[in-house]
Scaffold this motif. Structure first.
Motif, mmCIF file in Angstrom:
data_model
loop_
_atom_site.group_PDB
_atom_site.id
_atom_site.type_symbol
_atom_site.label_atom_id
_atom_site.label_comp_id
_atom_site.label_asym_id
_atom_site.label_seq_id
_atom_site.Cartn_x
_atom_site.Cartn_y
_atom_site.Cartn_z
ATOM 1 N N SER A 177 0.822 -1.207 0.000
ATOM 2 C CA SER A 177 0.000 0.000 0.000
ATOM 3 C C SER A 177 0.860 1.262 0.000
ATOM 4 C CB SER A 177 -0.926 -0.003 1.223
ATOM 5 O OG SER A 177 -1.740 1.150 1.241
ATOM 6 N N VAL A 178 1.955 1.238 0.762
ATOM 7 C CA VAL A 178 2.875 2.381 0.778
ATOM 8 C C VAL A 178 3.500 2.566 -0.603
ATOM 9 C CG1 VAL A 178 5.025 3.301 1.738
ATOM 10 C CG2 VAL A 178 3.375 2.196 3.243
ATOM 11 N N ASP A 230 2.307 1.744 -3.460
ATOM 12 C CA ASP A 230 1.300 2.199 -4.420
ATOM 13 C C ASP A 230 1.060 3.707 -4.335
ATOM 14 O OD1 ASP A 230 1.002 -0.382 -5.288
ATOM 15 O OD2 ASP A 230 -0.815 -0.777 -4.124
ATOM 16 N N GLU A 231 1.391 4.302 -3.194
ATOM 17 C CA GLU A 231 1.170 5.740 -3.017
ATOM 18 C C GLU A 231 2.375 6.576 -3.461
ATOM 19 O OE1 GLU A 231 -1.572 7.184 -2.237
ATOM 20 O OE2 GLU A 231 -2.695 5.350 -1.811
ATOM 21 N N LEU A 232 3.466 5.924 -3.821
ATOM 22 C CA LEU A 232 4.685 6.628 -4.210
ATOM 23 C C LEU A 232 4.767 6.802 -5.724
ATOM 24 C CD1 LEU A 232 7.129 4.677 -1.874
ATOM 25 C CD2 LEU A 232 6.606 7.116 -1.667
ATOM 26 N N SER A 233 5.426 7.854 -6.179
ATOM 27 C CA SER A 233 5.666 8.038 -7.607
ATOM 28 C C SER A 233 6.809 7.131 -8.046
ATOM 29 C CB SER A 233 5.994 9.501 -7.908
ATOM 30 O OG SER A 233 7.124 9.929 -7.176
ATOM 31 N N ARG A 241 9.084 4.725 -5.697
ATOM 32 C CA ARG A 241 8.580 3.358 -5.599
ATOM 33 C C ARG A 241 9.726 2.369 -5.786
ATOM 34 N NH1 ARG A 241 4.762 3.171 -9.784
ATOM 35 N NH2 ARG A 241 3.489 4.532 -8.462
ATOM 36 N N THR A 281 8.043 13.126 0.591
ATOM 37 C CA THR A 281 7.793 11.854 -0.090
ATOM 38 C C THR A 281 7.244 10.774 0.835
ATOM 39 O OG1 THR A 281 9.559 12.332 -1.678
ATOM 40 C CG2 THR A 281 8.844 10.042 -1.499
ATOM 41 N N ALA A 284 3.007 9.575 1.581
ATOM 42 C CA ALA A 284 2.630 8.242 1.097
ATOM 43 C C ALA A 284 2.076 7.388 2.225
ATOM 44 C CB ALA A 284 3.837 7.561 0.454
ATOM 45 N N GLU A 321 -1.435 8.403 3.240
ATOM 46 C CA GLU A 321 -2.511 8.032 2.315
ATOM 47 C C GLU A 321 -2.726 6.523 2.237
ATOM 48 O OE1 GLU A 321 -4.646 9.903 0.579
ATOM 49 O OE2 GLU A 321 -3.826 11.698 1.542
ATOM 50 N N ALA A 322 -1.739 5.740 2.654
ATOM 51 C CA ALA A 322 -1.801 4.281 2.496
ATOM 52 C C ALA A 322 -2.763 3.638 3.495
ATOM 53 C CB ALA A 322 -0.401 3.686 2.670
ATOM 54 N N SER A 323 -3.419 2.580 3.055
ATOM 55 C CA SER A 323 -4.326 1.834 3.925
ATOM 56 C C SER A 323 -4.316 0.367 3.514
ATOM 57 C CB SER A 323 -5.752 2.395 3.838
ATOM 58 O OG SER A 323 -6.256 2.255 2.522
#
Length: 255
Positions: free
Chosen positions: A58-59, A61-64, A68, A168, A172, A175-177
């Motif tokens: 999940s983390v 997926d929230e990064l560019s 990532r 960064t 991230a 927003e991650a879940s």
């Protein structure tokens, strides 16, 4: 401990003072070091903070894209943040799927680890992690830093730990879940970047990799540091449970 100074800070200050006093004794400035029989406060050993597989995904997926790749590398190698930010392209051995940890990004610039340091080491790369690295580095100069700033007008600069966390990592994580065992959506734990290193070690130990191997992979100077993960070993309590099972007359409670 006044002004909120912790046990670790006190120990570091004591070690520095003690080394200065020893040097003074060696130089005949002092007859005896005053740093003797000093009772230092005990340092509480905190359990390592690590992500589950779903939380780590999940983390990511929230990064560019560039971050990532950087964090994927962190989760699968256990490199310290400074080692990730200090990695150069020529330290990646694509043929053998390895990377060599030599340089580290510090507040005062890029530095090489001393040759005697256990932090200077070779780390294996899973195939998909190497592929992600190759996609990221295919346009970079061979000797260039692998991860640098991406802000327009300031791209290509050495990363700053504080700025990277603020701009960064924390956004991230915020927003991650993930979904817990009851199917409820939960926020990812608010763990710092160093938790990628803990996560790597925790996953490996749970999969049966020996603490000795984990110590060398992470570059721990002391085996005591690696022992923090011992409770995660699959057979951590096997001997204890086996002893209870062999008890001739186990205790019972009447229904």
């Amino acid at each position: 401990m006044e002004k909120g100074v912790g046990a670790s800070a006190i120990k570091r200050a004591y070690n520095l003072t003690s080394s200065i006093m020893r040097a003074a004794v060696d130089d005949d400035v002092l007859a005896v070091s005053p740093c003797r029989s000093i009772d230092l406060p005990a340092i509480a050993i905190k359990p390592p903070q690590w992500f589950t597989l779903d939380q780590a995904q999940s983390v990511l997926d929230e990064l560019s894209a560039p971050w990532r790749t950087m964090c994927l590398l962190g989760f699968y190698t256990g490199l310290r943040w400074g080692e990730l930010a200090g990695l150069h392209g020529h330290r990646i051995d694509r043929r053998r799927s390895r990377l060599f940890v030599v340089e580290v990004n510090t507040k005062s610039g890029i530095k090489e680890y001393p040759k005697s340091s256990k932090s200077r080491r070779e780390v294996p790369l899973p195939g998909h992690v190497l592929e992600a690295l190759e996609r990221h580095t295919h346009r970079l100069e061979r000797d260039a830093l692998v991860f640098t700033t991406t802000t327009k007008g300031r791209a290509g600069r050495r990363l700053d730990d504080g700025n990277w966390r603020r701009q960064t990592w924390w956004p991230a994580v915020g927003e991650a879940s993930f979904f817990d065992t009851d199917g409820e959506q939960q926020p990812v734990p608010h763990y710092p970047p160093h938790s990628m290193r803990h996560t790597c070690a925790s996953w490996l130990v749970q999969k049966g990799v020996s603490l000795y191997e984990v110590q060398h992979l992470l570059g721990h100077e002391s085996f005591q540091t690696t022992q923090r993960y011992a409770h995660l070993q699959p057979d951590a309590h096997k001997a204890v449970l086996g002893a209870w099972e062999r008890l001739e007359a186990p205790l019972v409670i009447a229904a």
